[in-house]
Design a protein around this motif. Structure first.
Motif, PDB file in Angstrom:
ATOM      1  N   LEU A 146       5.441  -7.492  -3.235  1.00 46.88           N
ATOM      2  CA  LEU A 146       5.689  -6.083  -3.535  1.00 46.88           C
ATOM      3  C   LEU A 146       4.438  -5.241  -3.288  1.00 46.88           C
ATOM      4  O   LEU A 146       4.491  -4.222  -2.582  1.00 46.88           O
ATOM      5  CB  LEU A 146       6.139  -5.934  -4.990  1.00 46.88           C
ATOM      6  CG  LEU A 146       6.291  -4.490  -5.495  1.00 46.88           C
ATOM      7  CD1 LEU A 146       7.387  -3.768  -4.719  1.00 46.88           C
ATOM      8  CD2 LEU A 146       6.578  -4.468  -6.997  1.00 46.88           C
ATOM      9  N   PHE A 147       3.309  -5.665  -3.869  1.00 44.07           N
ATOM     10  CA  PHE A 147       2.083  -4.882  -3.738  1.00 44.07           C
ATOM     11  C   PHE A 147       1.633  -4.784  -2.283  1.00 44.07           C
ATOM     12  O   PHE A 147       1.270  -3.707  -1.801  1.00 44.07           O
ATOM     13  CB  PHE A 147       0.963  -5.497  -4.590  1.00 44.07           C
ATOM     14  CG  PHE A 147       1.186  -5.371  -6.072  1.00 44.07           C
ATOM     15  CD1 PHE A 147       1.762  -4.232  -6.599  1.00 44.07           C
ATOM     16  CD2 PHE A 147       0.813  -6.391  -6.943  1.00 44.07           C
ATOM     17  CE1 PHE A 147       1.968  -4.103  -7.968  1.00 44.07           C
ATOM     18  CE2 PHE A 147       1.012  -6.279  -8.302  1.00 44.07           C
ATOM     19  CZ  PHE A 147       1.592  -5.129  -8.822  1.00 44.07           C
ATOM     20  N   MET A 148       1.665  -5.908  -1.583  1.00 41.43           N
ATOM     21  CA  MET A 148       1.187  -5.903  -0.201  1.00 41.43           C
ATOM     22  C   MET A 148       2.116  -5.086   0.691  1.00 41.43           C
ATOM     23  O   MET A 148       1.662  -4.393   1.605  1.00 41.43           O
ATOM     24  CB  MET A 148       1.040  -7.328   0.318  1.00 41.43           C
ATOM     25  CG  MET A 148      -0.006  -8.130  -0.446  1.00 41.43           C
ATOM     26  SD  MET A 148      -0.574  -9.585   0.432  1.00 41.43           S
ATOM     27  CE  MET A 148      -1.531  -8.859   1.735  1.00 41.43           C
ATOM     28  N   SER A 149       3.413  -5.134   0.424  1.00 45.07           N
ATOM     29  CA  SER A 149       4.362  -4.349   1.209  1.00 45.07           C
ATOM     30  C   SER A 149       4.151  -2.855   0.984  1.00 45.07           C
ATOM     31  O   SER A 149       4.161  -2.058   1.930  1.00 45.07           O
ATOM     32  CB  SER A 149       5.803  -4.725   0.845  1.00 45.07           C
ATOM     33  OG  SER A 149       6.058  -6.086   1.129  1.00 45.07           O
ATOM     34  N   VAL A 150       3.952  -2.467  -0.277  1.00 47.65           N
ATOM     35  CA  VAL A 150       3.759  -1.055  -0.608  1.00 47.65           C
ATOM     36  C   VAL A 150       2.533  -0.496   0.106  1.00 47.65           C
ATOM     37  O   VAL A 150       2.590   0.551   0.774  1.00 47.65           O
ATOM     38  CB  VAL A 150       3.621  -0.856  -2.132  1.00 47.65           C
ATOM     39  CG1 VAL A 150       3.102   0.549  -2.445  1.00 47.65           C
ATOM     40  CG2 VAL A 150       4.959  -1.083  -2.816  1.00 47.65           C
ATOM     41  N   PHE A 151       1.410  -1.213   0.003  1.00 49.28           N
ATOM     42  CA  PHE A 151       0.185  -0.661   0.577  1.00 49.28           C
ATOM     43  C   PHE A 151       0.128  -0.804   2.088  1.00 49.28           C
ATOM     44  O   PHE A 151      -0.502   0.009   2.763  1.00 49.28           O
ATOM     45  CB  PHE A 151      -1.033  -1.289  -0.102  1.00 49.28           C
ATOM     46  CG  PHE A 151      -1.194  -0.859  -1.526  1.00 49.28           C
ATOM     47  CD1 PHE A 151      -1.424   0.469  -1.829  1.00 49.28           C
ATOM     48  CD2 PHE A 151      -1.071  -1.764  -2.562  1.00 49.28           C
ATOM     49  CE1 PHE A 151      -1.542   0.892  -3.146  1.00 49.28           C
ATOM     50  CE2 PHE A 151      -1.198  -1.365  -3.882  1.00 49.28           C
ATOM     51  CZ  PHE A 151      -1.424  -0.023  -4.171  1.00 49.28           C
ATOM     52  N   CYS A 152       0.795  -1.794   2.620  1.00 48.69           N
ATOM     53  CA  CYS A 152       0.909  -1.884   4.074  1.00 48.69           C
ATOM     54  C   CYS A 152       1.712  -0.698   4.598  1.00 48.69           C
ATOM     55  O   CYS A 152       1.303  -0.030   5.561  1.00 48.69           O
ATOM     56  CB  CYS A 152       1.555  -3.202   4.485  1.00 48.69           C
ATOM     57  SG  CYS A 152       1.781  -3.389   6.269  1.00 48.69           S
ATOM     58  N   CYS A 153       2.821  -0.412   3.944  1.00 49.56           N
ATOM     59  CA  CYS A 153       3.686   0.689   4.389  1.00 49.56           C
ATOM     60  C   CYS A 153       3.005   2.047   4.239  1.00 49.56           C
ATOM     61  O   CYS A 153       3.100   2.903   5.125  1.00 49.56           O
ATOM     62  CB  CYS A 153       4.996   0.680   3.612  1.00 49.56           C
ATOM     63  SG  CYS A 153       6.077  -0.715   4.028  1.00 49.56           S
ATOM     64  N   THR A 154       2.319   2.265   3.134  1.00 44.68           N
ATOM     65  CA  THR A 154       1.653   3.556   2.948  1.00 44.68           C
ATOM     66  C   THR A 154       0.547   3.753   3.976  1.00 44.68           C
ATOM     67  O   THR A 154       0.326   4.873   4.457  1.00 44.68           O
ATOM     68  CB  THR A 154       1.069   3.676   1.529  1.00 44.68           C
ATOM     69  OG1 THR A 154       0.186   2.571   1.270  1.00 44.68           O
ATOM     70  CG2 THR A 154       2.162   3.695   0.492  1.00 44.68           C
TER      71      THR A 154
END
Length: 480
Positions: A146-154
């Motif tokens: 979740l965390f890595m997906s959020v910051f990758c996407c942002t």
């Protein structure tokens, strides 16, 4: 659909964001840079790692953080001088290439990229651990994903997203540490309700100011050095700001008081209010121990929230920094060509690859936690010091070049050049020697040295056999 840009030739040399055809956006505002500069210095290493420094050095940990803080200020001043003269998303890698050679830029850049990607993995694992403690039925890997997906996407959408996240993360961290210092200061003078002034009892009692002697101070010094990691990101981010020269100059000029207040001030408050060998420091951490001592309700959970914010902030910053470093290296012909594609002002393939490497490192921590993942951590153990060494050597050589060719670019000048540059370089070498003398850090030094030697050889071979896009000193916008 956003236009896909691929850099070509000298138009995108080492000054990869300042040429007229720059593919990277300038979406960071001055308020973003100011807050990144203020909050970037406050990391999980301070909130969590400082406990080990206190256990080793006792009250003299204040001296350890002061000495390492002086070294960091010298390094940042040198980096600020070069970055204000020639802002670039590759920062010190660009400067090392210009001043030393293509192999040096290659080595410093990919070493730092590896450090940031491994850092992303470590921070994701730490943040997931906090979430599992709050939600015992959940799985750690879900939070990591979740965390890595959020910051990758942002980071994929726009650089402004990175700036906004860091702005608010930094504001929360600054607010937390400022409140801690205010409460601690009031308690030290006995002005806090229910508290009495401790005087110097905790500074001189329980074995004295240096209870473990010089050896303990050395260990505390080594721990404190690595707590300052992450300051370099502001010089990378400044290159994508509206006023890169002004941004770098302001960040560097305020480095001294930021370090003095947040780090040295915190250590002084902690060792003054509670005994250095208080068991609660090892059990709960130094900040929780002080808040408990001051009878602050739910101190442990408050610090968990702050540490989580610090970890997420570091993840965000490391994904950003790693992607820009990979982009800059590739633009200069020192990486896979796909990484120099830019869409919407963002090097999206570089963002994805950097995040992907971090996620692979997380998987390695699950599959081979005692072997491969430990090797990765050890390989990056001394990277910061080696990068600082490249910065010092580059500034030593580039300063004279700038004075001869473009003296107007010296908006920020290194103090007492070249004396303090040489002092900083000797200080870096001394800390590396100290690492070799301590069993806990010796292995890290060996692994990091092996990484540096391997990359140096690869960089030298590339320099001899492949054409590189030679960096030049591009004109810089006059914004200061």
């Amino acid at each position: 659909m956003n236009q896909i840009y691929r850099s070509t030739g000298d138009a995108q040399s080492a000054g990869d964001v300042l040429t007229s055809g720059s593919p990277l956006s300038r979406g960071l505002k001055q308020r973003h840079l100011s807050m990144i500069a203020l909050g970037g210095v406050i990391g999980a290493g301070l909130f969590v790692g400082s406990g080990a420094g206190i256990a080793a050095a006792g009250p003299s940990v204040v001296v350890a953080y002061a000495v390492s803080g002086i070294l960091v200020m010298l390094v940042m001043r040198m980096l600020g001088e070069m970055s204000a003269a020639n802002p670039a998303s590759g920062s010190f890698s660009v400067h090392a290439e210009r001043a030393i050679g293509a192999w040096a830029g290659f080595t410093a850049g990919w070493m730092f990229w590896t450090l940031l990607c491994v850092g992303v993995a470590a921070e994701a694992i730490g943040a997931a651990g906090i979430m599992v403690s709050w939600f015992p039925g959940s799985q750690s890997w879900i939070w990591v994903l979740l965390f890595m997906s959020v910051f990758c996407c942002t980071n994929l959408v726009s650089v402004k997203n990175f700036g906004e996240f860091e702005f608010w993360f930094a504001a929360l961290k600054i607010g937390a540490i400022s409140l801690f210092l205010v409460l601690g200061g009031l308690a030290i003078v006995g002005a806090l309700p229910g508290s009495s002034a401790p005087g110097t009892a905790n500074l001189t009692g329980d074995g004295g100011f240096m209870p473990n002697g010089a050896a303990g101070l050395v260990v505390g010094l080594l721990i404190s050095v690595f707590a300052y990691g992450g300051l370099e990101t502001v010089t990378i981010a400044a290159a994508e700001s509206e006023q890169p020269v002004r941004g770098v100059a302001k960040a560097v000029r305020t480095a001294m008081w930021r370090i003095a207040i947040f780090y040295i001030g915190s250590m002084l408050v902690i060792v003054t209010l509670i005994p250095w060998n208080d068991p609660t420091i090892a059990k709960s951490g130094p900040y929780v121990a002080v808040l408990d001592h001051l009878n602050i309700p739910a101190a442990g959970q408050i610090m968990n929230v702050i540490v989580l914010i610090a970890l997420l902030s570091a993840m965000n910053a490391n994904i950003y920094g790693a992607s820009r470093m990979a982009f800059s290296l590739t633009v200069r012909g020192q990486g896979p060509k796909i990484l120099d594609k830019v869409s919407g002002g963002v090097p999206r393939f570089a963002v994805i690859s950097s995040s992907g490497f971090g996620f692979v490192a997380v998987l390695l921590s699950y599959w081979w936690p005692e072997t491969v993942f430990v090797w990765l951590l050890n390989m990056t153990g001394a990277v910061v010091l080696m990068v600082w060494g490249f910065i010092a050597v580059a500034q030593l050589r580039m300063r004279r070049q700038l004075e001869a060719e473009a003296p107007g670019k010296l908006v920020v000048k290194m103090w007492a050049f070249p004396t303090l540059t040489i002092v900083a370089l000797l200080g870096i070498l001394a800390i590396l020697v100290l690492m070799a003398s301590q069993p806990d850090t010796r292995v890290q030094l060996y692994f990091s040295s092996a990484l540096a030697v391997t990359l140096s050889l690869l960089g030298y071979l590339r320099q001899r056999t492949l054409p590189t896009r030679s960096p030049s000193l591009h004109p810089v916008p006059t914004d200061i």
